[in-house]
Design a protein around this motif. Structure first.
Motif, mmCIF file in Angstrom:
data_model
loop_
_atom_site.group_PDB
_atom_site.id
_atom_site.type_symbol
_atom_site.label_atom_id
_atom_site.label_comp_id
_atom_site.label_asym_id
_atom_site.label_seq_id
_atom_site.Cartn_x
_atom_site.Cartn_y
_atom_site.Cartn_z
ATOM 1 N N PRO A 130 3.534 9.376 4.874
ATOM 2 C CA PRO A 130 2.388 9.488 4.300
ATOM 3 C C PRO A 130 2.101 8.832 2.964
ATOM 4 O O PRO A 130 0.874 8.479 2.890
ATOM 5 C CB PRO A 130 2.437 11.166 4.088
ATOM 6 C CG PRO A 130 3.339 11.423 5.238
ATOM 7 C CD PRO A 130 4.399 10.672 5.280
ATOM 8 N N ASP A 131 2.852 8.778 2.004
ATOM 9 C CA ASP A 131 2.990 8.189 0.953
ATOM 10 C C ASP A 131 2.749 6.714 0.892
ATOM 11 O O ASP A 131 1.687 6.175 0.092
ATOM 12 C CB ASP A 131 3.861 8.385 -0.237
ATOM 13 C CG ASP A 131 4.067 9.849 -0.776
ATOM 14 O OD1 ASP A 131 2.822 10.579 -0.664
ATOM 15 O OD2 ASP A 131 5.209 10.295 -1.147
ATOM 16 N N TYR A 132 3.290 6.010 1.687
ATOM 17 C CA TYR A 132 2.973 4.580 1.948
ATOM 18 C C TYR A 132 1.932 4.380 2.673
ATOM 19 O O TYR A 132 1.091 3.509 2.102
ATOM 20 C CB TYR A 132 4.255 4.161 2.988
ATOM 21 C CG TYR A 132 4.216 2.686 3.158
ATOM 22 C CD1 TYR A 132 5.097 1.954 2.264
ATOM 23 C CD2 TYR A 132 3.611 2.066 4.209
ATOM 24 C CE1 TYR A 132 4.895 0.320 2.408
ATOM 25 C CE2 TYR A 132 3.641 0.524 4.334
ATOM 26 C CZ TYR A 132 4.442 -0.240 3.659
ATOM 27 O OH TYR A 132 4.291 -1.431 3.659
ATOM 28 N N ALA A 133 1.446 5.082 3.586
ATOM 29 C CA ALA A 133 0.074 5.225 4.235
ATOM 30 C C ALA A 133 -0.869 5.224 3.023
ATOM 31 O O ALA A 133 -1.942 4.730 2.938
ATOM 32 C CB ALA A 133 -0.097 5.903 5.216
ATOM 33 N N ARG A 134 -0.767 5.972 2.334
ATOM 34 C CA ARG A 134 -1.983 6.579 1.194
ATOM 35 C C ARG A 134 -1.792 5.232 0.445
ATOM 36 O O ARG A 134 -3.190 4.984 -0.164
ATOM 37 C CB ARG A 134 -1.367 7.712 0.493
ATOM 38 C CG ARG A 134 -2.457 8.258 -0.465
ATOM 39 C CD ARG A 134 -1.925 9.655 -1.279
ATOM 40 N NE ARG A 134 -1.839 10.758 -0.153
ATOM 41 C CZ ARG A 134 -0.746 11.281 0.520
ATOM 42 N NH1 ARG A 134 0.463 10.903 0.061
ATOM 43 N NH2 ARG A 134 -0.945 12.076 1.435
ATOM 44 N N ARG A 157 -3.988 8.966 10.658
ATOM 45 C CA ARG A 157 -2.828 7.952 10.860
ATOM 46 C C ARG A 157 -1.488 8.645 11.186
ATOM 47 O O ARG A 157 -0.820 8.314 12.079
ATOM 48 C CB ARG A 157 -2.543 7.071 9.644
ATOM 49 C CG ARG A 157 -1.375 6.031 9.923
ATOM 50 C CD ARG A 157 -1.326 4.868 8.886
ATOM 51 N NE ARG A 157 -2.612 3.959 9.038
ATOM 52 C CZ ARG A 157 -2.667 3.014 8.362
ATOM 53 N NH1 ARG A 157 -1.967 2.670 7.301
ATOM 54 N NH2 ARG A 157 -3.704 2.024 8.659
ATOM 55 N N MET A 158 -1.259 9.864 10.420
ATOM 56 C CA MET A 158 0.121 10.527 10.921
ATOM 57 C C MET A 158 0.222 11.100 12.274
ATOM 58 O O MET A 158 1.035 11.276 13.009
ATOM 59 C CB MET A 158 0.421 11.703 9.806
ATOM 60 C CG MET A 158 0.476 11.203 8.473
ATOM 61 S SD MET A 158 2.019 10.131 8.130
ATOM 62 C CE MET A 158 1.248 8.566 8.125
ATOM 63 N N LEU A 190 8.487 3.043 -1.489
ATOM 64 C CA LEU A 190 8.868 1.963 -0.689
ATOM 65 C C LEU A 190 10.213 2.477 -0.470
ATOM 66 O O LEU A 190 10.668 2.164 0.933
ATOM 67 C CB LEU A 190 8.868 0.525 -1.412
ATOM 68 C CG LEU A 190 9.271 -0.456 -0.541
ATOM 69 C CD1 LEU A 190 8.776 -0.788 0.675
ATOM 70 C CD2 LEU A 190 9.442 -1.773 -1.483
ATOM 71 N N ALA A 191 11.070 2.884 -1.279
ATOM 72 C CA ALA A 191 12.441 3.414 -0.908
ATOM 73 C C ALA A 191 12.600 4.536 0.168
ATOM 74 O O ALA A 191 13.207 4.312 1.145
ATOM 75 C CB ALA A 191 13.147 3.870 -2.065
ATOM 76 N N ALA A 192 11.547 5.546 0.101
ATOM 77 C CA ALA A 192 11.445 6.311 1.238
ATOM 78 C C ALA A 192 10.789 5.868 2.589
ATOM 79 O O ALA A 192 11.377 6.223 3.449
ATOM 80 C CB ALA A 192 10.475 7.600 0.794
ATOM 81 N N GLN A 193 9.909 4.861 2.420
ATOM 82 C CA GLN A 193 9.643 4.235 3.687
ATOM 83 C C GLN A 193 10.694 3.457 4.264
ATOM 84 O O GLN A 193 10.790 3.551 5.585
ATOM 85 C CB GLN A 193 8.530 3.188 3.162
ATOM 86 C CG GLN A 193 7.940 2.493 4.621
ATOM 87 C CD GLN A 193 7.420 3.121 5.581
ATOM 88 O OE1 GLN A 193 6.204 3.719 5.441
ATOM 89 N NE2 GLN A 193 8.063 3.416 6.755
ATOM 90 N N LEU A 194 11.530 2.942 3.453
ATOM 91 C CA LEU A 194 12.742 2.250 4.101
ATOM 92 C C LEU A 194 13.693 3.061 4.734
ATOM 93 O O LEU A 194 14.269 2.973 5.880
ATOM 94 C CB LEU A 194 13.460 1.470 3.141
ATOM 95 C CG LEU A 194 12.467 0.111 2.634
ATOM 96 C CD1 LEU A 194 13.218 -0.692 1.664
ATOM 97 C CD2 LEU A 194 12.102 -0.760 3.943
ATOM 98 N N ASP A 195 13.865 4.280 4.114
ATOM 99 C CA ASP A 195 14.790 5.234 4.631
ATOM 100 C C ASP A 195 14.174 5.843 6.240
ATOM 101 O O ASP A 195 14.934 6.109 7.006
ATOM 102 C CB ASP A 195 14.907 6.545 3.529
ATOM 103 C CG ASP A 195 15.702 6.136 2.345
ATOM 104 O OD1 ASP A 195 16.271 5.399 2.512
ATOM 105 O OD2 ASP A 195 15.490 7.042 1.488
#
Length: 282
Positions: A130-134, A157-158, A190-195
């Motif tokens: 959600p944060d990356y999409a935001r 999107r989610m 970005l780190a959370a997105q890669l996780d």
């Protein structure tokens, strides 16, 4: 429909508009006279008639009424729908905000069984946090100066991600490693997105491939696209393209397969993602 076909269709619509103005039952109208009746700049009349501007449905309604051809509206509107269904300008699509665009993709992905994607600029929507999409949606709202319905668009999107747990679907997704490095959001996001991507590897419905920066390529990365069964969608800064036809599909499948040859999967893909993840200072 190619860009050339789109322009040709717009020019043909413009010729039809000019014909209606010239053959008004009220007597032949000049472009200047029609502009005065409609309260438009004369330049708008010229652009519409010469295929340099796409009319809205409201423009067409005003035109047929002013020229005395109200019965022609359905014909003109059908022409407009025909070519706008293929090339959808962001200005028009985002006039009501980003949520309707997300819902259109939700519907397209929900009805598809085999979905292929190539993306070289950002992580694809169906795998976003959600944060990356935001962050992504916010940047595009700023670019296009569109209504900021970001939270509604993120929620929409989610909802698309429900397809990842549908055993009847198969997602074949290729990402350029450069998209993993792109600082399109704060480092911690970005780190959370890669996780999140790390956890995607190995899902039953998803085959995630990463094309490393140092991989030998059969083609330049180019722009991203999705193939929903037998329909292709891609985008530019100006518009989104929804394309059909055997030649279009064959070309994009060939591009996808050529890029697929350079991709790594499974544990190798996780190693690439992990390497990028370690490079981020949060």
């Amino acid at each position: 429909m190619s860009t050339t076909d789109f322009q040709r269709a717009r020019e043909e619509l413009g010729r039809r508009l000019r014909e209606m103005r010239s053959e008004s039952p009220h007597g032949r109208l000049t472009g200047t006279a029609l502009a005065r009746i409609l309260g438009w700049p004369q330049s708008k009349i010229s652009k519409l008639e010469n295929g340099r501007q796409t009319p809205t449905a409201d423009d067409l309604r005003a035109w047929v009424d002013a020229t005395g051809h109200p019965g022609a509206y359905e014909e003109l509107h059908a022409r407009l729908r025909g070519f706008e269904s293929e090339i959808r300008s962001w200005r028009r699509q985002l006039a009501r905000g980003q949520r309707p665009v997300q819902e259109a993709h939700n519907a397209a992905q929900a009805s598809a069984r085999v979905l292929r994607a190539w993306e070289s600029s950002w992580v694809v929507g169906v795998l976003q946090t959600p944060d990356y999409a935001r962050a992504i949606l916010g940047s595009f709202a700023e670019l296009h100066q569109s209504p900021r319905d970001i939270e509604g668009a993120v929620r929409s999107r989610m909802r698309r991600q429900a397809g990842l747990y549908d055993s009847g679907k198969q997602y074949h997704i290729l990402l350029w490693e450069g998209a993993l490095h792109a600082r399109v959001c704060p480092p911690e996001v970005l780190a959370a997105q890669l996780d999140r991507l790390m956890g995607t590897v190995g899902m039953d419905t998803v085959r995630l491939g990463i094309v490393p920066l140092d991989a030998a390529l059969c083609l330049p990365p180019g722009n991203g696209f999705w193939i929903y069964d037998d329909r292709v969608t891609t985008e530019t800064w100006h518009a989104e393209f929804w394309l059909e036809g055997a030649d279009t599909l064959a070309t994009h499948l060939r591009v996808w397969r050529m890029l697929h040859q350079s991709a790594v999967y499974g544990a190798e893909a996780q190693r690439v993602i992990s390497r990028v993840r370690r490079s981020i200072s949060t």
